[in-house]
Design an enzyme around this catalytic site. Structure first.
Site, short mmCIF file in Angstrom:
data_model
loop_
_atom_site.label_atom_id
_atom_site.label_comp_id
_atom_site.label_asym_id
_atom_site.label_seq_id
_atom_site.Cartn_x
_atom_site.Cartn_y
_atom_site.Cartn_z
N GLU A 187 0.81 -1.22 0.00
CA GLU A 187 0.00 0.00 0.00
C GLU A 187 0.84 1.27 0.00
OE1 GLU A 187 -2.85 -0.28 3.18
OE2 GLU A 187 -3.98 -1.86 2.20
N GLU A 328 -5.26 -8.50 0.16
CA GLU A 328 -6.10 -8.15 1.30
C GLU A 328 -7.53 -7.92 0.82
OE1 GLU A 328 -4.76 -4.91 3.69
OE2 GLU A 328 -2.66 -5.59 3.72
#
Length: 532
Positions: A187, A328
């Protein structure tokens, strides 16, 4: 997911909504035998259902990583055994380095920390699971001691430090086989939601390139193992669209890898719609076509949107030979506000996993270890027990597996057994049912075939024969061996799915080229018995 923690240090602070509403948040012998490695579709199928050991090795306190810093207990072999016994075949382990990195120019990782990382990896790797490890919290401005910041001024120092850290990690794991996957980072973005900024995206691309070059040059299995790289904040739109993502070149990979095969994977995350999956209130608690209360259901991000997002990933990467990991996804527990919430959490997980599978992507559920209100937890990590069996069942079955009975798993490595190698019987051992799900594009297709044994006697070793449509040719397959590539094909069981109990099923699949005819195959027979 962001490694800044709250709610007793466990519920991870997730990304705010973008303007568009989209946020994404046995030791095996080492071998460099590339020929034995799996192709992209085989890899995705073999990884099965995945699970994140979140808020543990990426947890930190005042810039120093500590697996208990955010309230989770020490990681145990018993926990990993429970995860495996529940049907998961891949474990993603987020890792922070932060203050456990020494000063330059060597940037030496503290020996105790690197040893602990390897110890936790081995908990899963020695059980035959796939393991994904990455660099997680080092790239968050909100984390003390973070340094992998894409819009920081001194990129020369950042890149040198990043290279040295990955060189040490890759060297430590160079002899591990291809069940270990290294992921460059998590991320990474400039912290501002909305369209990606430059040159920040250029720096992210540079980090990915440094990662690939560094890992490959350490040699051993690293020269050919699968490597996982993300785009901007692992956001699907900002990775597949024209926003600046550049695939790394793989110039230092082993020359033994066939030229037509890739060894790079793409990492994306999926948490849409955020008001259902992560917003900490009781307003939106239902999702999907089974929702009964429109006032409790988000106005966007339903199953059709999910399908469209993952189709983009397939069209952009999977169709070109680059497998994808939805590293995720998940939704928080809002049962305090709506007692039916877990039903929709299971629907969400089931749909995400089955859709990803349809489009050639693997998945890993985000579990932060927290089982209270707004937690993502599926397991109690202190007792190594299941807390959300319904969600686990939804994930495992959608991935094509079966959930074993809830029993206490062994705390030591179980003895290995040799699967049956006998030739399938010439006479039918029962009847069968086959479902085929073809997903086609341009001149290619993927077909997922589920075989259900409907007879009364177990099948020990099987072949499935079927006839491809004219103009189709199999280019790769998983969970079975396929021969020949055209015409009437025989698929023979893999070592792990050769036994079919009465009522049991298994899913296999393949990719094929076609010349305009993407029809499903016909004439299925299991060990000579015609299937319905």
């Amino acid at each position: 997911m962001s490694s800044t923690a709250r709610r007793a240090g466990l519920a991870v602070v997730a990304a705010a909504l973008a303007l568009t509403g989209a946020v994404y948040g046995a030791t095996r012998p080492a071998s460099a035998d590339v020929a034995a490695q799996l192709t992209a579709p085989q890899l995705v199928a073999d990884m099965g259902a995945g699970w994140n050991l979140g808020n543990q090795l990426e947890a930190s306190n005042n810039g120093i990583p500590s697996e208990t810093a955010w309230g989770n207990p020490v990681i145990t072999q018993a926990l990993i055994n429970r995860v495996k016994a529940s049907g998961f075949r891949t474990i993603r382990i987020p890792v922070s380095y932060l203050g456990n990195i020494g000063s330059g120019p060597d940037y030496t990782i503290t020996a105790a920390w690197l040893n602990r990382i390897e110890e936790v990896v081995k908990y899963a790797y020695d059980q035959g699971l796939y393991v994904v490890i990455n660099m997680h919290g080092d790239g968050y401005k909100s984390v003390g001691g973070s340094w992998l910041i894409c819009d920081a001024a001194d990129q020369t120092t950042i890149r040198a430090k990043y290279q040295k850290v990955w060189q040490q990690v890759a060297t430590r794991f160079a002899s591990y086989n291809d069940h270990l996957i290294l992921e460059s980072m998590n991320e990474e973005f400039d912290g501002q939601y909305g369209n990606p900024t430059q040159p920040c995206y250029s720096n992210i691309n540079a980090y990915n390139q440094i990662f690939v070059d560094t890992v490959r040059r350490t040699g051993g299995v690293n020269a050919s193992r699968w490597l996982l790289v993300p785009g901007w904040n692992t956001n699907i739109d900002y990775t597949v669209g024209n926003y600046g993502f550049a695939l790394p070149t793989d110039q230092y990979r082993s020359s033994s890898i066939p030229s037509g095969e890739q060894r790079l994977m793409i990492s994306v995350h999926y948490y849409d719609p955020w008001d259902f999956t992560g917003q900490e209130d009781g307003n939106i608690t239902q999702w999907g076509p089974n929702a009964t209360n429109p006032a409790k259901t988000s106005t966007w991000g339903q199953a059709d949107y999910l399908d469209g997002q993952l189709k983009k990933v397939r069209d952009t990467f999977v169709a070109r030979g680059y497998p994808v990991l939805v590293g995720e996804y998940g939704s928080i527990d809002k049962t305090a506000a709506d007692s039916t919430n877990n039903r929709y959490r299971a629907d969400y997980a089931r749909t995400l996993v089955s859709t990803a599978k349809k489009y050639g992507a693997a998945t890993a559920y985000w579990d932060n270890g927290y089982n209270g209100a707004y937690g993502f937890g599926l397991f109690n990590r202190s007792t190594a027990t299941v807390t959300q069996q319904g969600i686990i069942d939804a994930i495992i079955t959608a991935a094509g597996g079966t959930t074993p009975p809830t029993t206490t798993p062994p705390t030591t490595t179980p003895p290995t057994t040799t699967p049956p190698t006998t030739t399938p019987p010439a006479n039918p051992t029962g009847t069968c049912r086959v479902t085929s799900a073809v997903s086609a594009w341009n001149t290619g297709l993927t077909n997922s075939v589920t075989i259900t044994h409907t007879g009364s006697t177990a099948v020990n070793g099987w072949t499935l024969t079927f006839t491809l449509a004219t103009g189709q040719s199999i280019t790769g397959g998983w969970s079975a061996t396929y021969s020949p590539a055209t015409g009437t094909v025989t698929a023979t069981n893999a070592s792990y799915n050769g036994t079919l109990a009465p009522g049991g099923s298994t899913t296999i699949g393949y990719q094929a080229n076609h010349t305009g005819n993407a029809a499903a195959p016909t004439g299925f027979k299991l060990n000579g018995a015609t299937c319905s």
